[in-house]
Design an enzyme around this catalytic site. Structure first.
Site, PDB file in Angstrom:
ATOM      1  CG  HIS A 307      -2.094   0.943   0.987  1.00  0.00           C
ATOM      2  ND1 HIS A 307      -2.004   2.190   1.289  1.00  0.00           N
ATOM      3  CD2 HIS A 307      -3.451   0.580   0.508  1.00  0.00           C
ATOM      4  CE1 HIS A 307      -3.241   2.865   1.036  1.00  0.00           C
ATOM      5  NE2 HIS A 307      -3.971   2.012   0.815  1.00  0.00           N
ATOM      6  CG  ASP A 364      -8.412  -3.900  -3.357  1.00  0.00           C
ATOM      7  OD1 ASP A 364      -7.509  -2.857  -3.377  1.00  0.00           O
ATOM      8  OD2 ASP A 364      -9.629  -3.772  -3.464  1.00  0.00           O
TER       9      ASP A 364
HETATM   10  C1  SDX Z   1      -5.932   0.325  -3.257  1.00  0.00           C
HETATM   11  O1  SDX Z   1      -4.314   4.749  -2.198  1.00  0.00           O
HETATM   12  C2  SDX Z   1      -5.245   4.115  -1.709  1.00  0.00           C
HETATM   13  O2  SDX Z   1      -5.827   4.420  -0.516  1.00  0.00           O
HETATM   14  C3  SDX Z   1      -5.676   2.915  -2.273  1.00  0.00           C
HETATM   15  C4  SDX Z   1      -6.815   1.966  -1.882  1.00  0.00           C
HETATM   16  C5  SDX Z   1      -8.000   2.905  -1.580  1.00  0.00           C
HETATM   17  O3  SDX Z   1      -9.019   2.580  -0.748  1.00  0.00           O
HETATM   18  O4  SDX Z   1      -8.281   3.974  -2.293  1.00  0.00           O
HETATM   19  O5  SDX Z   1      -6.355   1.488  -0.453  1.00  0.00           O
HETATM   20  C6  SDX Z   1      -7.251   0.950  -2.289  1.00  0.00           C
HETATM   21  O6  SDX Z   1      -5.639   0.850  -4.295  1.00  0.00           O
HETATM   22  C7  SDX Z   1      -5.313  -0.611  -2.478  1.00  0.00           C
HETATM   23  C8  SDX Z   1      -3.764  -1.310  -3.162  1.00  0.00           C
HETATM   24  C9  SDX Z   1      -4.249  -2.267  -4.236  1.00  0.00           C
HETATM   25  N1  SDX Z   1      -3.495  -2.582  -5.178  1.00  0.00           N
HETATM   26  C10 SDX Z   1      -2.685  -3.824  -5.108  1.00  0.00           C
HETATM   27  O7  SDX Z   1      -3.006  -4.621  -4.124  1.00  0.00           O
HETATM   28  C11 SDX Z   1      -1.787  -4.095  -6.182  1.00  0.00           C
HETATM   29  C12 SDX Z   1      -0.483  -4.647  -5.562  1.00  0.00           C
HETATM   30  N2  SDX Z   1       0.294  -3.650  -4.917  1.00  0.00           N
HETATM   31  C13 SDX Z   1       1.414  -2.994  -5.574  1.00  0.00           C
HETATM   32  O8  SDX Z   1       1.114  -2.638  -6.759  1.00  0.00           O
HETATM   33  C14 SDX Z   1       1.851  -1.586  -4.534  1.00  0.00           C
HETATM   34  O9  SDX Z   1       2.000  -2.058  -3.334  1.00  0.00           O
HETATM   35  C15 SDX Z   1       0.795  -0.417  -4.683  1.00  0.00           C
HETATM   36  C16 SDX Z   1       0.389   0.028  -5.983  1.00  0.00           C
HETATM   37  C17 SDX Z   1      -0.271  -0.733  -3.857  1.00  0.00           C
HETATM   38  C18 SDX Z   1       1.512   0.621  -3.946  1.00  0.00           C
HETATM   39  O10 SDX Z   1       2.686   0.828  -4.715  1.00  0.00           O
HETATM   40  P1  SDX Z   1       3.833   2.050  -4.352  1.00  0.00           P
HETATM   41  O11 SDX Z   1       3.551   2.667  -3.129  1.00  0.00           O
HETATM   42  O12 SDX Z   1       4.163   2.794  -5.685  1.00  0.00           O
HETATM   43  O13 SDX Z   1       4.945   1.213  -3.839  1.00  0.00           O
HETATM   44  P2  SDX Z   1       6.349   0.707  -4.989  1.00  0.00           P
HETATM   45  O14 SDX Z   1       5.644   0.013  -6.147  1.00  0.00           O
HETATM   46  O15 SDX Z   1       7.090   1.738  -5.054  1.00  0.00           O
HETATM   47  O16 SDX Z   1       7.042  -0.789  -3.999  1.00  0.00           O
HETATM   48  C19 SDX Z   1       7.919  -0.630  -3.245  1.00  0.00           C
HETATM   49  C20 SDX Z   1       8.605  -1.792  -3.116  1.00  0.00           C
HETATM   50  C21 SDX Z   1       9.085  -1.998  -4.562  1.00  0.00           C
HETATM   51  O17 SDX Z   1      10.322  -3.078  -4.563  1.00  0.00           O
HETATM   52  P3  SDX Z   1      11.520  -2.497  -4.546  1.00  0.00           P
HETATM   53  O18 SDX Z   1      11.789  -1.648  -5.825  1.00  0.00           O
HETATM   54  O19 SDX Z   1      11.901  -1.373  -3.342  1.00  0.00           O
HETATM   55  O20 SDX Z   1      12.704  -3.492  -4.593  1.00  0.00           O
HETATM   56  O21 SDX Z   1       7.802  -2.756  -2.859  1.00  0.00           O
HETATM   57  C22 SDX Z   1       7.568  -3.772  -3.984  1.00  0.00           C
HETATM   58  C23 SDX Z   1       8.152  -2.925  -5.134  1.00  0.00           C
HETATM   59  O22 SDX Z   1       8.426  -3.794  -6.343  1.00  0.00           O
HETATM   60  N3  SDX Z   1       6.329  -4.174  -3.903  1.00  0.00           N
HETATM   61  C24 SDX Z   1       5.583  -5.420  -4.388  1.00  0.00           C
HETATM   62  C25 SDX Z   1       4.329  -5.149  -4.078  1.00  0.00           C
HETATM   63  N4  SDX Z   1       4.102  -4.019  -3.746  1.00  0.00           N
HETATM   64  C26 SDX Z   1       5.064  -3.217  -3.642  1.00  0.00           C
HETATM   65  N5  SDX Z   1       6.385  -6.583  -4.587  1.00  0.00           N
HETATM   66  C27 SDX Z   1       5.574  -7.586  -4.970  1.00  0.00           C
HETATM   67  N6  SDX Z   1       4.068  -7.547  -4.724  1.00  0.00           N
HETATM   68  C28 SDX Z   1       3.457  -6.393  -4.438  1.00  0.00           C
HETATM   69  N7  SDX Z   1       2.345  -6.363  -4.215  1.00  0.00           N
END
Ligand code: SDX
Length: 428
Positions: A307, A364
């Site tokens: 998140h 989710d």
């Molecule tokens: C919602 O914003 C809100 O409030 C949203 C929400 C709402 O109520 O409106 O809460 C609803 O959208 C919840 C999120 C639903 N999405 C998912 O479940 C999709 C999977 N999650 C990711 O795509 C991710 O965690 C995000 C998009 C939710 C957040 O992404 P960020 O904040 O941009 O974080 P990032 O992509 O920079 O990740 C940081 C690190 C990275 O690794 P490094 O580059 O540091 O090595 O964490 C890793 C990412 O690769 N990472 C994951 C991951 N989420 C982050 N690795 C594997 N699986 C994941 N799910």
């Protein structure tokens, strides 16, 4: 603590005031940055460190896993309030009295008929159309049938637009599902509660009485409350920015629906179920999918995990996980997908990659399991998220418009070609 931030740029020191919120969040007010520094701006892809507004609607603390709507905890609201109470609270700032609650619901019901010509738009879609695309289109189309809901400068116009969309949106949600299922479009029943009416409109068979199931009614009411607002997430920021151009409420909401559709945002609840199904089909090999999620060369992510703000458990995920167990037990549903989800969660909560990055289950991760137990098709899960988020989008849009906020128009840093003379095609 000083109430100013000092920034030195090109040998010049500049001071900027600090803004401190009611929960002691501190922000640097950089409204004067470009003018005092001769054009220097900031850059922050994804706005990870940048606030777009001051808002009084929702507070969340990502480190402590706190979520409050207008100061009330999500735990108390999910347990003690109903969805329309929470909608009223988010939009108008206070919990309604009994009389206010009754009038609000009566006004919503009085505006819940959707112009019959909208059916022609529904009929134009193929059954294979994704419900989020249908819903976004139908929501925008409401403007054509309700032109006075565009300019809402008066409180009265604003109220009328609010009750109109809260009345008509559930009909559009139901029509989106019924179109997919080849069922006649239903107008629901104003003698029912808000959530009961949603369920009846969605699922009533033309040749049978619709019998409400209190377990499902309570579960959906709770899920809608848990999804109702979440401060400046991607879709809410979209609603605020589109509304800042003074586009109408319905057009702004349509844009928010499109933003929510993405699998990194609200579309994740559908993606979680598809991921869990794939793991189950693959023999329940959660370790294989954990490895894929950690492999930087593999685009696969563990959907429902991580998140932007929560670096602790998403408080909503905790509530939904308990509700998933209760609903499946009450309905007598044995869903092996729930076992896969719990196994995956345990793996991730003990894996250094996830622990180090503070990746926890989000809203989710479990919601789709409940929707599925209710008989809602997977590609309708994000539509249910939109139904829940509707009052939050409305509240945020109303706050932005009443606050007379400027049009949203970020700056950039240009990294393209510098000036070059045009060459006519004969010489290229
Ligand atoms: C919602 O914003 C809100 O409030 C949203 C929400 C709402 O109520 O409106 O809460 C609803 O959208 C919840 C999120 C639903 N999405 C998912 O479940 C999709 C999977 N999650 C990711 O795509 C991710 O965690 C995000 C998009 C939710 C957040 O992404 P960020 O904040 O941009 O974080 P990032 O992509 O920079 O990740 C940081 C690190 C990275 O690794 P490094 O580059 O540091 O090595 O964490 C890793 C990412 O690769 N990472 C994951 C991951 N989420 C982050 N690795 C594997 N699986 C994941 N799910």
């Amino acid at each position: 603590m000083s109430n100013k931030a000092t920034l030195e740029v090109n040998g010049q020191k500049h001071e900027f005031p600090l803004v401190v919120g009611s929960e002691n969040e501190v922000a640097i007010d950089i409204k004067s940055l470009r003018s005092v520094t001769g054009g220097v701006t900031t850059i922050d892809p994804g706005f990870k460190n940048t606030g777009s507004c001051e808002s009084a609607i929702t507070f969340l603390d990502g480190e402590k896993g706190i979520l409050r709507y207008r100061g009330y905890s999500i735990e108390e609201l999910a347990e003690k309030a109903d969805f329309l109470e929470v909608a009223y609270l988010l939009i108008f700032g206070e919990l309604p009295t009994k009389a206010q609650h009754e009038k609000f619901h009566a006004d919503i019901k009085s505006k819940s008929v959707v112009d019959d010509d909208v059916r022609k738009i529904v009929d134009a879609f193929p059954k294979s159309a994704h419900p989020m695309g249908v819903l976004s289109s139908l929501t925008s189309a409401l403007t054509a049938f309700n032109p006075t809901s565009v300019n809402v400068d008066s409180e009265e116009d604003m109220y009328n637009s609010v009750v109109k969309i809260l009345g008509k949106f559930p009909v559009l949600v139901a029509w989106t599902l019924r179109k997919k299922n080849g069922l006649p479009l239903d107008y629901g029943d104003n003698n029912l509660g808000y959530v009961e009416n949603v369920l009846k409109m969605m699922f009533k068979q033309p040749n049978e009485e619709y019998v409400q199931n209190e377990v499902i009614v309570d579960a959906l009411d709770k899920l809608l409350i848990l999804h109702a607002d979440h401060e400046q997430n991607c879709s809410t920021s979209t609603v605020r920015v589109v509304g800042s151009s003074h586009a109408g409420l319905f057009a702004s909401l349509s844009a928010g629906i499109s933003a929510l559709w993405g699998p990194l945002h609200g579309g994740a609840n559908q993606a979680v179920l598809e991921m869990l199904e794939a793991i189950k089909e693959d023999g329940g090999d959660t370790k294989k999918y954990m490895a894929k999620a950690k492999d930087k060369n593999d685009p696969f992510r563990l959907m429902g995990f991580g998140h932007r703000v929560y670096k602790n458990f998403d408080p909503r995920a905790k509530i939904i996980k308990v509700a998933a167990d209760e609903v499946l037990n009450n309905l007598g549903v044995e869903d092996p997908i729930l076992d896969v989800a719990k196994a995956l969660e345990q793996e991730a909560l003990n894996d250094p990659y996830f622990v180090d990055r503070k990746l926890y289950p989000n809203v989710d991760f479990y919601s789709g399991i409940i929707y599925r137990a209710m008989g809602i098709p997977t590609d309708m899960f994000t539509v249910m998220f939109a139904l829940g988020r509707l009052p939050g989008w409305i509240a945020q849009w109303r706050e932005m418009r009443l606050g007379k906020e400027p049009i949203g128009r970020p700056r950039q840093v240009y990294i393209g070609e510098t000036y070059r003379k045009f060459t006519i095609v004969e010489n290229r």
